[in-house]
Design a protein around this motif. Structure first.
Motif, PDB file in Angstrom:
ATOM      1  N   ALA A  59      37.824  41.219  39.248  1.00  7.13           N
ATOM      2  CA  ALA A  59      38.911  40.511  38.571  1.00  7.13           C
ATOM      3  C   ALA A  59      38.956  40.867  37.086  1.00  7.13           C
ATOM      4  N   GLU A  60      37.808  40.969  36.449  1.00 11.03           N
ATOM      5  CA  GLU A  60      37.787  41.334  35.028  1.00 11.03           C
ATOM      6  C   GLU A  60      38.286  42.757  34.815  1.00 11.03           C
ATOM      7  N   ASP A  61      38.070  43.630  35.793  1.00  7.15           N
ATOM      8  CA  ASP A  61      38.609  44.990  35.688  1.00  7.15           C
ATOM      9  C   ASP A  61      40.137  44.983  35.664  1.00  7.15           C
ATOM     10  N   LEU A  62      40.767  43.995  36.320  1.00  4.84           N
ATOM     11  CA  LEU A  62      42.226  43.873  36.263  1.00  4.84           C
ATOM     12  C   LEU A  62      42.701  43.540  34.861  1.00  4.84           C
ATOM     13  N   ARG A  68      40.034  40.057  28.938  1.00  3.61           N
ATOM     14  CA  ARG A  68      39.719  38.679  29.323  1.00  3.61           C
ATOM     15  C   ARG A  68      38.475  38.648  30.211  1.00  3.61           C
ATOM     16  N   LYS A  69      37.620  37.657  29.976  1.00  7.19           N
ATOM     17  CA  LYS A  69      36.392  37.478  30.733  1.00  7.19           C
ATOM     18  C   LYS A  69      36.326  36.064  31.299  1.00  7.19           C
ATOM     19  N   PHE A  70      35.514  35.899  32.331  1.00  7.66           N
ATOM     20  CA  PHE A  70      35.307  34.585  32.921  1.00  7.66           C
ATOM     21  C   PHE A  70      34.355  33.759  32.070  1.00  7.66           C
ATOM     22  N   LEU A  71      34.725  32.528  31.822  1.00  2.23           N
ATOM     23  CA  LEU A  71      33.784  31.539  31.311  1.00  2.23           C
ATOM     24  C   LEU A  71      32.937  31.078  32.491  1.00  2.23           C
ATOM     25  N   VAL A  72      31.620  30.993  32.290  1.00  9.31           N
ATOM     26  CA  VAL A  72      30.695  30.624  33.354  1.00  9.31           C
ATOM     27  C   VAL A  72      30.044  29.296  33.008  1.00  9.31           C
ATOM     28  N   ASP A  73      30.247  28.316  33.859  1.00  7.92           N
ATOM     29  CA  ASP A  73      29.727  26.970  33.631  1.00  7.92           C
ATOM     30  C   ASP A  73      28.805  26.613  34.801  1.00  7.92           C
TER      31      ASP A  73
END
Length: 345
Positions: A59-62, A68-73
């Motif tokens: 998804a980040e490659d898209l 844009r990167k994922f926030l990880v919680d």
């Protein structure tokens, strides 16, 4: 939504501690062996942790143009009880392709409440005591990807395992919710999943498509939420007659490959403000289904971890009174299919 029990019932509980940062999959260490666990369960946890990591990378490659990167919680279900489980909620927002994307893990252990036990026993699980009290373990990876482009449908998918004692059942699925109907894309999506289902049982795809159409239905609107896909609950190899664990793992690995060709087909196409507005109106239906009819969300809202439960909600939504598409319009074409599902050869 994060899924951890049969019938997509969410198992989130308020987190006492959490860590926000980049994704670092690891299992919570336990001082005492959990009440319900097995090598199958732990292997499945390892699988979904790796699956989540791979999905996030893809998804980040898209979103490489905007970076844009994922926030990880990462959150703990109960800081005082390491056996209770944990979750990893991952969210990307304001992307070029993904207006909002969530890819989430939950790994939960506990004791069946009477409410859960009654729901399970009512679905034919004779080994479940409807009074509750049996230990269980549940693990799931779920995702919802909302596109910024009206021609790219919302993708929802999950894979999950639920175990009580020595018995284990799998669930999962993958489906599309478009704002505009592209027949060729829809046919290709269903053919993709039929090819996978056919490896395990000739009639499997028809059964799981029908299950999906039946589940994702909005009675108040008399329409289905999307164009379907596959959906299944409470499957075991002994009852299904094929290797359900292998099937579920292949489902998980195939989620994004079933959708990415649609992204590449449409991501560069222009669209109008009117088409964007229609997309927001259709997202209103998405939320209506989730809040009114989705069993997992309804269960999770009763004391669950609200951020994890609502993380898959669309970022922007619109409602207008009594919207009726123009006859013969692309908007009407979509509604006709949502009102009467069809087969997609």
């Amino acid at each position: 939504m994060l899924i951890g029990v049969p019938s997509r019932c969410s198992t989130h509980r308020a987190a006492s501690t959490r860590t926000v940062g980049r994704l670092t999959p690891r299992r919570v260490a336990t001082a005492v062996p959990p009440p319900t666990t097995s090598s199958t369960f732990e292997d499945f946890v390892d699988f979904i942790l790796l699956l989540q990591k791979n999905i996030i990378k893809t998804a980040e490659d898209l979103e490489i143009n905007r970076g844009r990167k994922f926030l990880v919680d990462r959150w703990e279900r109960d800081a005082a009880n390491p056996n209770a489980g944990y979750g990893i909620t991952c969210v990307l927002e304001d992307g070029e392709v993904l207006e909002k994307a969530a890819a989430n893990i939950s790994v939960v252990r506990g004791t069946l409440s009477a409410q859960r036990a009654q729901a399970m026993s009512s679905r034919g699980r004779s080994n479940i005591d409807p009074r509750g009290g049996q230990p269980y373990a549940a693990a799931a990876m779920s995702l919802v990807f909302h596109s910024a482009h009206p021609y790219i449908p919302t993708l929802r998918a999950d894979v999950r395992l639920f175990q009580v004692g020595e018995e284990a059942w799998y669930g999962g699925g993958c489906d599309l919710t478009p704002s505009y109907l592209d027949v060729a894309d829809t046919q290709a999506f269903h053919r993709f999943w039929k090819a996978i289902c056919d490896k395990y049982k000739p009639e499997l795809h028809g059964e799981l498509k029908e299950w999906c159409d039946k589940y994702f239905y909005i009675p108040a609107r008399k329409e289905h939420r999307g164009v379907g896909g596959i959906f299944f609950d409470d499957l075991s190899s002994a009852e299904a007659g094929f290797d359900v664990e292998a099937f579920v793992r292949e489902v998980g690995d195939s989620i994004l490959p079933s959708w990415l060709p649609i992204v590449e087909h449409h991501r560069g196409e222009p669209f109008t403000d009117a088409q964007r507005q229609w997309q927001l109106l259709r997202r209103g239906r998405y939320i209506e289904f989730n809040l009114l009819y989705d069993r997992g969300i309804k269960f999770g809202l009763d004391g669950g971890r609200i951020e994890s439960i609502m993380v898959s909600a669309p970022p922007l939504i619109a409602w207008k009174y009594n919207v009726v598409p123009e006859p013969g319009s692309p908007e009407e074409d979509l509604l006709k299919v949502l009102q009467q599902p069809r087969s997609w050869p």
